[in-house]
Design a protein around this motif. Structure first.
Motif, PDB file in Angstrom:
ATOM      1  N   PRO A 163     -10.097 -11.214  -4.702  1.00 19.64           N
ATOM      2  CA  PRO A 163     -10.480 -10.241  -3.678  1.00 19.64           C
ATOM      3  C   PRO A 163      -9.827 -10.510  -2.324  1.00 19.64           C
ATOM      4  N   GLY A 164      -9.540 -11.778  -2.026  1.00 20.98           N
ATOM      5  CA  GLY A 164      -8.947 -12.121  -0.749  1.00 20.98           C
ATOM      6  C   GLY A 164      -7.630 -11.423  -0.496  1.00 20.98           C
ATOM      7  N   LYS A 165      -6.856 -11.180  -1.544  1.00 17.90           N
ATOM      8  CA  LYS A 165      -5.576 -10.494  -1.371  1.00 17.90           C
ATOM      9  C   LYS A 165      -5.793  -9.045  -0.938  1.00 17.90           C
ATOM     10  N   PHE A 166      -6.816  -8.411  -1.489  1.00 21.31           N
ATOM     11  CA  PHE A 166      -7.150  -7.040  -1.093  1.00 21.31           C
ATOM     12  C   PHE A 166      -7.578  -6.989   0.366  1.00 21.31           C
ATOM     13  N   PHE A 167      -8.450  -7.916   0.758  1.00 23.11           N
ATOM     14  CA  PHE A 167      -8.913  -7.927   2.145  1.00 23.11           C
ATOM     15  C   PHE A 167      -7.745  -8.174   3.102  1.00 23.11           C
ATOM     16  N   PRO A 173       0.838  -1.212   0.000  1.00 21.20           N
ATOM     17  CA  PRO A 173       0.000   0.000   0.000  1.00 21.20           C
ATOM     18  C   PRO A 173       0.868   1.255   0.000  1.00 21.20           C
ATOM     19  N   LEU A 174       0.382   2.284  -0.668  1.00 22.71           N
ATOM     20  CA  LEU A 174       1.053   3.575  -0.615  1.00 22.71           C
ATOM     21  C   LEU A 174       0.536   4.361   0.579  1.00 22.71           C
ATOM     22  N   PRO A 175       1.416   5.072   1.267  1.00 20.38           N
ATOM     23  CA  PRO A 175       0.938   5.924   2.365  1.00 20.38           C
ATOM     24  C   PRO A 175       0.160   7.111   1.795  1.00 20.38           C
ATOM     25  N   MET A 176      -1.124   7.143   2.047  1.00 16.13           N
ATOM     26  CA  MET A 176      -1.994   8.174   1.474  1.00 16.13           C
ATOM     27  C   MET A 176      -2.587   9.090   2.543  1.00 16.13           C
ATOM     28  N   GLU A 215      -2.980  -3.658   7.252  1.00 18.44           N
ATOM     29  CA  GLU A 215      -2.783  -2.239   7.537  1.00 18.44           C
ATOM     30  C   GLU A 215      -3.472  -1.812   8.825  1.00 18.44           C
ATOM     31  N   GLY A 216      -4.208  -2.739   9.449  1.00 22.53           N
ATOM     32  CA  GLY A 216      -4.822  -2.452  10.741  1.00 22.53           C
ATOM     33  C   GLY A 216      -6.304  -2.154  10.699  1.00 22.53           C
ATOM     34  N   TRP A 268      -5.472   3.711   8.602  1.00 28.84           N
ATOM     35  CA  TRP A 268      -6.293   2.513   8.523  1.00 28.84           C
ATOM     36  C   TRP A 268      -6.406   1.793   9.864  1.00 28.84           C
ATOM     37  N   THR A 269      -5.409   1.977  10.741  1.00 29.05           N
ATOM     38  CA  THR A 269      -5.413   1.258  12.015  1.00 29.05           C
ATOM     39  C   THR A 269      -6.677   1.573  12.826  1.00 29.05           C
ATOM     40  N   GLY A 270      -7.435   0.526  13.079  1.00 28.71           N
ATOM     41  CA  GLY A 270      -8.650   0.676  13.865  1.00 28.71           C
ATOM     42  C   GLY A 270      -9.855   1.188  13.100  1.00 28.71           C
ATOM     43  N   ALA A 271      -9.674   1.518  11.821  1.00 27.52           N
ATOM     44  CA  ALA A 271     -10.796   2.036  11.038  1.00 27.52           C
ATOM     45  C   ALA A 271     -11.838   0.947  10.798  1.00 27.52           C
TER      46      ALA A 271
END
Length: 313
Positions: free
Chosen positions: A226-230, A205-208, A236-237, A212-215
Motif C-alpha cells: 500500500p505504501g507505493k500507492f500512497f 498515473p494516467l491523466p484522468m 501527484e500533489g 489531485w494537486t491540493g485535493a
C-alpha cells in the motif's frame, strides 16, 4: 499481513528461521521439477521470486496491450486468488469474491480465465481461440510449460535479505529461480542483481482529469504494498489526511466503507483507492470513491519484443 522487517534487512530472526527456509526451498524445487502440460499456443508467464506484491498485475496489462498491438488474440489465465470459483471459467459478469480482484480488473483488456487447475484453465483458453496465453503468477507452478518467463521485482526492495520463507521473502533461492527465467523486469528505482537480461519499468498515473494537486483525500488500499500507492498519490500533489493500509485482497465490507465514508464527510475529504481495490467496492460505494489509475511504462521493449519474435508473435 505485512512483511516483517527482517525480511529486508536480516537479523537474528532470519538466522533462527533459516532452516525452515531451506525446507521451503527444497519443497519448491520438488514442485517445479514436475512435468507440465504443453499448450498448443505460446505461454508467457509473469511471476516473481518474492512473496507479496511486486507489480505483476500492471505487467500483465502492459504485456496484453503490447500483444494486442501486434494483432494477437491474447488471453490471461489466473488462479483467481480470493475468489470462490474453482473453474475453469471465463470471467464475465462475475464479482471479485467469485473470481478474484486481479482477474476482474484484467478482464477489461482481454479474455481472462480463472481456475485452480492451471492446465485445465489454459486448455479452455486455447480451445476458445487464444493465440497466446499470459499466465498471471504461477512461476513456481509446474502444471503448464512456460515458453517465456518474466520475473518481476520491486527494484527498491530487490531480493530482500536473500533468504526463503519464513526467514526471508523468497519463494525459492534467486539463482535457482533465475535459471528458469528469460528476463527480470525491475519496477522502480534501485539496483537489482540478476544473471539474466534486465528490463526496467515504472508505474505512472494516467491523466484522468482529476486535479489531485491540493485535493484533501483519505486513501485506502488493500494491495501487496500500500505504501507505493500512497507515495504515488502524494507525488501527484494530493493532501492525504489519512492512509488506511489494508491487508492484500481484504474484503471491502459495507461496515468498513461506511466508517471511511463518515470520516471523509467529517473531514471534508474525498475517498480514493487503487484500481484493484475499486473492483471489490460494494455497489453502493462505487460512485463515491475516486480511483487512481496507473499503468506500467517499459523503458525499452527490445528484450521483450525479441522474446515475442522468438515465439512467432
Amino acid at each position: 499481513m505485512r512483511a516483517p522487517g527482517f525480511w529486508q534487512v536480516g537479523g537474528w530472526q532470519a538466522v533462527v528461521l533459516a532452516p525452515l527456509g531451506w525446507v521451503y526451498a527444497r519443497s519448491t524445487a520438488r514442485r517445479v521439477a514436475r512435468q507440465g502440460w504443453k499448450a498448443p499456443v505460446p505461454v508467457i508467464c509473469v511471476g516473481n521470486l518474492n512473496a507479496g506484491g511486486v507489480g505483476k498485475t500492471p505487467t500483465v496489462v502492459a504485456l496484453v496491450e503490447r500483444l494486442l498491438s501486434r494483432g494477437r488474440r491474447v488471453a490471461v489465465i489466473s488462479r483467481g486468488y480470493g475468489g470462490s470459483l474453482t473453474g475453469p471459467v471465463r470471467v464475465g459478469g462475475h464479482r471479485a469474491d467469485q473470481v478474484g480482484d486481479e482477474p476482474l480488473l484484467i478482464s477489461a483488456f482481454c479474455p481472462v480465465y480463472v481456475g485452480a487447475d492451471r492446465a485445465a484453465t489454459a486448455q479452455m483458453a486455447a480451445a476458445e481461440g487464444a493465440e497466446v496465453i499470459v499466465m498471471d503468477d504461477g512461476f513456481q507452478n509446474p502444471l503448464v510449460v512456460k515458453d517465456f518467463s518474466i520475473v518481476v521485482v520491486d527494484a527498491a526492495l530487490g531480493w530482500g535479505n536473500g533468504r526463503c520463507i519464513p526467514a526471508g521473502p523468497l519463494r525459492e533461492p534467486v539463482p535457482v529461480g533465475l535459471a528458469r527465467a528469460d528476463l527480470v523486469l525491475a519496477i522502480g528505482a534501485g539496483e537489482v542483481a540478476t544473471s539474466v537480461p534486465l528490463v526496467r519499468g515504472r508505474v505512472e498515473p494516467l491523466p484522468m482529469g482529476m486535479p489531485w494537486t491540493g485535493a484533501r483525500v483519505i486513501a485506502f488500499a488493500g494491495i501487496g504494498n500500500p505504501g507505493k500507492f500512497f507515495a504515488t498519490l502524494r507525488a501527484e500533489g494530493a493532501d492525504i489526511l489519512r492512509e488506511v493500509a489494508l491487508d492484500d485482497h481484504q474484503p471491502l465490507t459495507e461496515a468498513l466503507m461506511k466508517r471511511l465514508e463518515l470520516e471523509a464527510m467529517a473531514r471534508g475529504a474525498q475517498l480514493v483507492t487503487t484500481e484493484k481495490d475499486a473492483v471489490r467496492l460494494p455497489p453502493s460505494f462505487r460512485g463515491q470513491v475516486m480511483t487512481l489509475v496507473v499503468r506500467l511504462k517499459i523503458e525499452d521493449w527490445a528484450q521483450i519484443d525479441a522474446g515475442f519474435d522468438r515465439l512467432g508473435l
